[in-house]
Design a protein around this motif. Structure first.
Motif, PDB file in Angstrom:
ATOM      1  N   ARG A  85       8.875 -29.735 -12.214  1.00 22.41           N
ATOM      2  CA  ARG A  85       8.237 -28.823 -13.122  1.00 22.41           C
ATOM      3  C   ARG A  85       7.028 -28.315 -12.485  1.00 22.41           C
ATOM      4  N   TYR A  86       6.866 -27.153 -12.068  1.00 21.63           N
ATOM      5  CA  TYR A  86       5.611 -26.604 -11.106  1.00 21.63           C
ATOM      6  C   TYR A  86       4.832 -25.881 -12.293  1.00 21.63           C
ATOM      7  N   PHE A  87       3.526 -26.206 -12.647  1.00 24.18           N
ATOM      8  CA  PHE A  87       2.715 -25.661 -13.497  1.00 24.18           C
ATOM      9  C   PHE A  87       2.274 -24.199 -13.035  1.00 24.18           C
ATOM     10  N   ASN A 121      -7.175 -29.400 -10.825  1.00 27.26           N
ATOM     11  CA  ASN A 121      -6.242 -30.402 -10.020  1.00 27.26           C
ATOM     12  C   ASN A 121      -6.105 -31.666 -10.804  1.00 27.26           C
ATOM     13  N   GLN A 122      -7.230 -32.427 -11.084  1.00 22.41           N
ATOM     14  CA  GLN A 122      -7.111 -33.511 -11.642  1.00 22.41           C
ATOM     15  C   GLN A 122      -6.520 -33.576 -12.797  1.00 22.41           C
ATOM     16  N   SER A 123      -6.383 -32.535 -13.784  1.00 27.57           N
ATOM     17  CA  SER A 123      -5.454 -32.501 -14.823  1.00 27.57           C
ATOM     18  C   SER A 123      -3.943 -32.054 -14.379  1.00 27.57           C
ATOM     19  N   GLN A 124      -3.850 -31.442 -13.408  1.00 20.93           N
ATOM     20  CA  GLN A 124      -2.237 -31.255 -13.109  1.00 20.93           C
ATOM     21  C   GLN A 124      -2.004 -32.622 -12.614  1.00 20.93           C
ATOM     22  N   ASP A 125      -2.710 -33.406 -11.696  1.00 21.37           N
ATOM     23  CA  ASP A 125      -2.401 -34.664 -11.525  1.00 21.37           C
ATOM     24  C   ASP A 125      -2.073 -35.673 -12.606  1.00 21.37           C
ATOM     25  N   LEU A 126      -2.900 -35.486 -13.677  1.00 20.63           N
ATOM     26  CA  LEU A 126      -2.795 -36.488 -14.974  1.00 20.63           C
ATOM     27  C   LEU A 126      -1.441 -36.116 -15.523  1.00 20.63           C
ATOM     28  N   PRO A 143      -1.195 -29.211  -5.846  1.00 23.16           N
ATOM     29  CA  PRO A 143      -0.947 -28.893  -4.500  1.00 23.16           C
ATOM     30  C   PRO A 143      -1.876 -29.541  -3.326  1.00 23.16           C
ATOM     31  N   GLY A 144      -3.068 -30.008  -3.860  1.00 22.07           N
ATOM     32  CA  GLY A 144      -4.117 -30.754  -2.826  1.00 22.07           C
ATOM     33  C   GLY A 144      -3.823 -32.167  -2.955  1.00 22.07           C
ATOM     34  N   ASN A 145      -2.919 -32.670  -3.626  1.00 18.47           N
ATOM     35  CA  ASN A 145      -2.537 -34.107  -3.665  1.00 18.47           C
ATOM     36  C   ASN A 145      -1.721 -34.449  -2.560  1.00 18.47           C
ATOM     37  N   PRO A 150       4.571 -33.147  -4.059  1.00 15.23           N
ATOM     38  CA  PRO A 150       4.968 -32.838  -5.504  1.00 15.23           C
ATOM     39  C   PRO A 150       4.890 -33.978  -6.125  1.00 15.23           C
ATOM     40  N   ASP A 151       4.779 -35.376  -5.401  1.00 16.30           N
ATOM     41  CA  ASP A 151       4.981 -36.585  -6.177  1.00 16.30           C
ATOM     42  C   ASP A 151       3.601 -37.081  -6.522  1.00 16.30           C
ATOM     43  N   CYS A 152       3.717 -38.386  -7.001  1.00 18.39           N
ATOM     44  CA  CYS A 152       2.319 -38.846  -7.413  1.00 18.39           C
ATOM     45  C   CYS A 152       1.853 -39.843  -6.460  1.00 18.39           C
ATOM     46  N   ASN A 153       0.612 -40.178  -6.253  1.00 12.07           N
ATOM     47  CA  ASN A 153       0.312 -41.257  -5.001  1.00 12.07           C
ATOM     48  C   ASN A 153       0.807 -42.800  -5.457  1.00 12.07           C
TER      49      ASN A 153
END
Length: 350
Positions: A257-259, A320-325, A341-343, A347-350
């Motif tokens: 799901r892409y915000f 960006n931090q909130s999208q990662d959260l 997108p900057g992660n 589109p996954d998590c670290n």
């Protein structure tokens, strides 16, 4: 044409608990005019409902209800909308025209009472929020029924602001906007927009836009919500995440799901509408169209004449931090939101 729904208020409730001490239920026939209207300076058209309520000891209201002729004045009542100044001088008189709601794209909810024709009174005149407005209804029997309301003007929203990203990293996100003396209550709706990528039963990957709506609050009292001169509300982040989990649990076929953005709607209701809510313990809020008849501000009749205004704040982004959260936090990770997108792992998590 987009269809709009304008529910008919409940005559059955009126029959059970009329608030008018002048209404003698033992009489053979009693007729009273009912007015319902919520003016909105942000709309290009204003609609007011004017019809008759009735009681008879010899004829069941259930028999009369489906008959349109029993609900409307014949010939039609004259409905005037008057702009008045602080000294009660009439500055403008607008003659409202009777229209069939169906031709306006307005649908009444299905129910006991007549649905066709479903008449409203309409004007396309522009409202001036600097003045009060009085509705004046003259029935075929020359009875005059009136009511007045302030008109709510546009107001400044300080936060959220499309120029600044929302952070979900704190316990609350504080929202602020300018108050107005004409406003008694507020509602707020939040619309979360995202693209949903999923796998079809045939194995194809499809991406479709989706929007989900959250009623953040209803009937927020203006007087008790002002801090340092602004209306203030703390949106709880845990409550936001709980809303997402309740509405986006269908993840079996979802890939990501892409915000895309968040839209806010602040609905302001006039003091008359607040009084109605206080007296009737209404659960409908500013945006509802149904009326209960425990309270009336109509002189010589029953009903409600008030105003509202809806403020839009569109396309607010998450940081960006909130999208990662949103993507990686244990509270929402199962919902399969993509990281920012900057992660590096997007589109996954670290």
């Amino acid at each position: 044409m987009q269809k709009k729904f304008l529910p008919l208020f409940s005559f059955l409730l009126f029959l059970a608990s009329s608030c008018s001490t002048d209404f003698d239920i033992a009489s053979d026939w009693k007729e009273i005019t009912v007015i319902y209207g919520l003016l909105n300076a942000g709309d290009t058209a204003q609609y007011v409902r004017v019809n008759k309520a009735f009681l008879s000891e010899n004829t069941s209201a259930l028999e009369i209800a489906p008959i349109a002729d029993s609900l409307y004045h014949n010939p039609p009542a004259q409905v005037l909308l008057k702009r008045i100044d602080a000294n009660d001088n009439v500055l403008q008189t607008i003659t409202m025209q009777r229209v069939n709601a169906e031709t306006e794209g307005i649908l009444k909810d299905n129910g006991l009472f007549a649905t066709n024709p479903y008449y409203l009174f309409k004007t396309n005149a522009t409202l001036n929020p600097d003045f009060k407005y009085r509705i004046e209804v003259t029935t075929p029997e020359n009875k005059v029924i009136t009511a007045e309301t302030d008109v709510i003007a546009n107001f400044d929203a300080i936060r959220p602001d499309p120029e600044f990203d929302i952070s979900l990293l704190s316990e609350n996100y504080t929202m602020r906007w300018s108050p107005s003396d004409e406003v008694g209550i507020y509602d707020m709706d939040l619309y979360l927009r995202f693209d949903e990528q999923y796998i079809t039963p045939t194995g194809s990957i499809v991406t479709e836009p989706r929007t989900i709506k959250w009623n953040v609050f209803s009937n927020l009292n203006r007087e008790t919500s002002i801090e340092t001169g602004k209306v203030t509300y703390d949106l709880n982040i845990d409550a936001f995440f709980a809303f997402l989990n309740q509405n986006l649990s269908d993840v079996d076929s979802v890939e990501y799901r892409y915000f895309k953005g968040i839209d806010f709607m602040i609905h302001a209701g006039s003091n008359e509408l607040k009084t109605y809510n206080d007296v009737a313990f209404a659960q409908f809020g500013v945006t509802a169209s149904q009326i209960l008849l425990e309270y009336t501000n109509i002189n010589g009749g029953l009903g409600l004449f008030a105003s509202r205004y809806s403020k839009q704040i569109l396309n607010v982004k998450l940081s960006n931090q909130s999208q990662d959260l949103l993507a990686c936090d244990p509270r929402t990770k199962a919902l399969k939101f993509a990281s920012s997108p900057g992660n590096p792992a997007y589109p996954d998590c670290n």
